[in-house]
Design a protein around this motif. Structure first.
Motif, PDB file in Angstrom:
ATOM      1  N   PRO A  31      21.506   3.214  13.805  1.00 56.43           N
ATOM      2  CA  PRO A  31      21.453   3.822  12.394  1.00 56.43           C
ATOM      3  C   PRO A  31      20.404   4.698  12.261  1.00 56.43           C
ATOM      4  O   PRO A  31      20.536   5.637  12.969  1.00 56.43           O
ATOM      5  CB  PRO A  31      20.413   2.420  12.383  1.00 56.43           C
ATOM      6  CG  PRO A  31      19.908   1.502  13.122  1.00 56.43           C
ATOM      7  CD  PRO A  31      20.750   2.273  14.453  1.00 56.43           C
ATOM      8  N   TYR A  32      20.619   4.935  10.797  1.00 56.01           N
ATOM      9  CA  TYR A  32      19.594   6.235  10.117  1.00 56.01           C
ATOM     10  C   TYR A  32      18.106   6.287  10.809  1.00 56.01           C
ATOM     11  O   TYR A  32      17.242   4.371  11.197  1.00 56.01           O
ATOM     12  CB  TYR A  32      19.477   6.241   9.101  1.00 56.01           C
ATOM     13  CG  TYR A  32      20.987   6.826   8.706  1.00 56.01           C
ATOM     14  CD1 TYR A  32      21.192   8.067   8.830  1.00 56.01           C
ATOM     15  CD2 TYR A  32      22.677   5.872   7.568  1.00 56.01           C
ATOM     16  CE1 TYR A  32      22.786   8.717   9.102  1.00 56.01           C
ATOM     17  CE2 TYR A  32      23.698   6.861   7.392  1.00 56.01           C
ATOM     18  CZ  TYR A  32      23.572   8.064   7.420  1.00 56.01           C
ATOM     19  OH  TYR A  32      24.880   8.597   7.131  1.00 56.01           O
ATOM     20  N   GLU A  33      17.322   7.008  11.303  1.00 60.69           N
ATOM     21  CA  GLU A  33      16.281   6.879  11.443  1.00 60.69           C
ATOM     22  C   GLU A  33      15.127   6.120  10.851  1.00 60.69           C
ATOM     23  O   GLU A  33      15.593   5.989   9.221  1.00 60.69           O
ATOM     24  CB  GLU A  33      15.725   8.433  11.776  1.00 60.69           C
ATOM     25  CG  GLU A  33      15.995   8.723  13.318  1.00 60.69           C
ATOM     26  CD  GLU A  33      15.565   8.151  13.961  1.00 60.69           C
ATOM     27  OE1 GLU A  33      14.943   7.417  14.208  1.00 60.69           O
ATOM     28  OE2 GLU A  33      16.506   8.586  14.838  1.00 60.69           O
TER      29      GLU A  33
ATOM     30  N   ASP B 217      24.987   4.287  10.332  1.00 60.39           N
ATOM     31  CA  ASP B 217      25.543   6.345  10.660  1.00 60.39           C
ATOM     32  C   ASP B 217      26.790   6.111  10.999  1.00 60.39           C
ATOM     33  O   ASP B 217      27.036   5.908  12.730  1.00 60.39           O
ATOM     34  CB  ASP B 217      24.455   6.783  11.336  1.00 60.39           C
ATOM     35  CG  ASP B 217      24.249   8.441  11.409  1.00 60.39           C
ATOM     36  OD1 ASP B 217      25.568   9.320  11.443  1.00 60.39           O
ATOM     37  OD2 ASP B 217      23.652   9.187  11.880  1.00 60.39           O
TER      38      ASP B 217
ATOM     39  N   ARG C 106      27.192   8.538  14.779  1.00 65.42           N
ATOM     40  CA  ARG C 106      26.616   7.920  15.802  1.00 65.42           C
ATOM     41  C   ARG C 106      26.719   7.000  16.223  1.00 65.42           C
ATOM     42  O   ARG C 106      26.518   5.939  16.698  1.00 65.42           O
ATOM     43  CB  ARG C 106      25.043   8.329  15.307  1.00 65.42           C
ATOM     44  CG  ARG C 106      24.506   9.644  15.510  1.00 65.42           C
ATOM     45  CD  ARG C 106      22.757   9.244  14.595  1.00 65.42           C
ATOM     46  NE  ARG C 106      22.170   9.241  16.210  1.00 65.42           N
ATOM     47  CZ  ARG C 106      20.906   8.682  15.707  1.00 65.42           C
ATOM     48  NH1 ARG C 106      20.102   9.060  14.805  1.00 65.42           N
ATOM     49  NH2 ARG C 106      20.116   8.349  16.850  1.00 65.42           N
TER      50      ARG C 106
ATOM     51  N   SER D  56      24.395   1.122   4.148  1.00 68.05           N
ATOM     52  CA  SER D  56      23.923   2.256   3.874  1.00 68.05           C
ATOM     53  C   SER D  56      23.161   2.252   4.698  1.00 68.05           C
ATOM     54  O   SER D  56      23.277   4.034   4.908  1.00 68.05           O
ATOM     55  CB  SER D  56      22.716   2.225   2.619  1.00 68.05           C
ATOM     56  OG  SER D  56      22.291   1.171   2.671  1.00 68.05           O
ATOM     57  N   ALA D  57      22.629   2.094   5.861  1.00 68.79           N
ATOM     58  CA  ALA D  57      21.671   1.906   7.089  1.00 68.79           C
ATOM     59  C   ALA D  57      22.027   2.623   8.487  1.00 68.79           C
ATOM     60  O   ALA D  57      21.862   2.793   9.304  1.00 68.79           O
ATOM     61  CB  ALA D  57      21.021   0.203   7.363  1.00 68.79           C
TER      62      ALA D  57
ATOM     63  N   TYR E 205      19.687  -2.569   9.160  1.00 66.78           N
ATOM     64  CA  TYR E 205      21.287  -2.769  10.126  1.00 66.78           C
ATOM     65  C   TYR E 205      21.250  -4.181  10.598  1.00 66.78           C
ATOM     66  O   TYR E 205      22.756  -4.329  10.774  1.00 66.78           O
ATOM     67  CB  TYR E 205      20.837  -0.857  10.616  1.00 66.78           C
ATOM     68  CG  TYR E 205      21.971  -0.724  11.667  1.00 66.78           C
ATOM     69  CD1 TYR E 205      23.046  -0.389  11.003  1.00 66.78           C
ATOM     70  CD2 TYR E 205      22.297  -1.213  13.237  1.00 66.78           C
ATOM     71  CE1 TYR E 205      24.295  -0.454  12.142  1.00 66.78           C
ATOM     72  CE2 TYR E 205      23.099  -1.178  13.555  1.00 66.78           C
ATOM     73  CZ  TYR E 205      24.270  -0.904  13.833  1.00 66.78           C
ATOM     74  OH  TYR E 205      25.184  -1.100  14.341  1.00 66.78           O
TER      75      TYR E 205
END
Length: 100
Positions: A11-13, A88, A91, A85-86, A19
């Motif tokens: 997930p995004y940082e 990514d 990735r 939205s979490a 997530y």
């Protein structure tokens, strides 16, 4: 034919908690409504891994994987799958494996 859909994801940082909540409470239940998706187990990276993915989900597929993936794609395209939205997507890697 039994296969495994392996999802390697990060997930995004700073968004791991959001997530993981989405994945457990929303994504897995939605995935399990797709014909041919039998079960799911999740793992957190302990060491190494592809592209340094932090999470691995293993979905057991019963039937032709291309049919299951086509339905997954259709549901993602028409909004029947909830996207976090979490997550990514840059990735995230999906691979399909057949049992030997």
């Amino acid at each position: 034919m039994t296969a495994r859909l392996m999802v390697f994801a990060t997930p995004y940082e700073g968004m791991d908690e959001e997530y993981n909540r989405w994945y457990t409470d929303v994504h897995i239940p939605e995935m399990l409504t797709i014909p041919g998706v039998v079960s799911c187990e999740r793992h957190k990276l302990a060491r190494g891994g592809p592209d340094e993915a932090r999470y691995l989900s293993v979905f057991v597929l019963d039937g032709e994987p291309s049919t299951v993936l086509a339905e997954l794609g259709a549901r993602a395209a028409d909004g029947r799958m909830t996207v976090s939205s979490a997550a990514d997507s840059a990735r995230t890697r999906l691979t399909v494996w057949h049992s030997l």
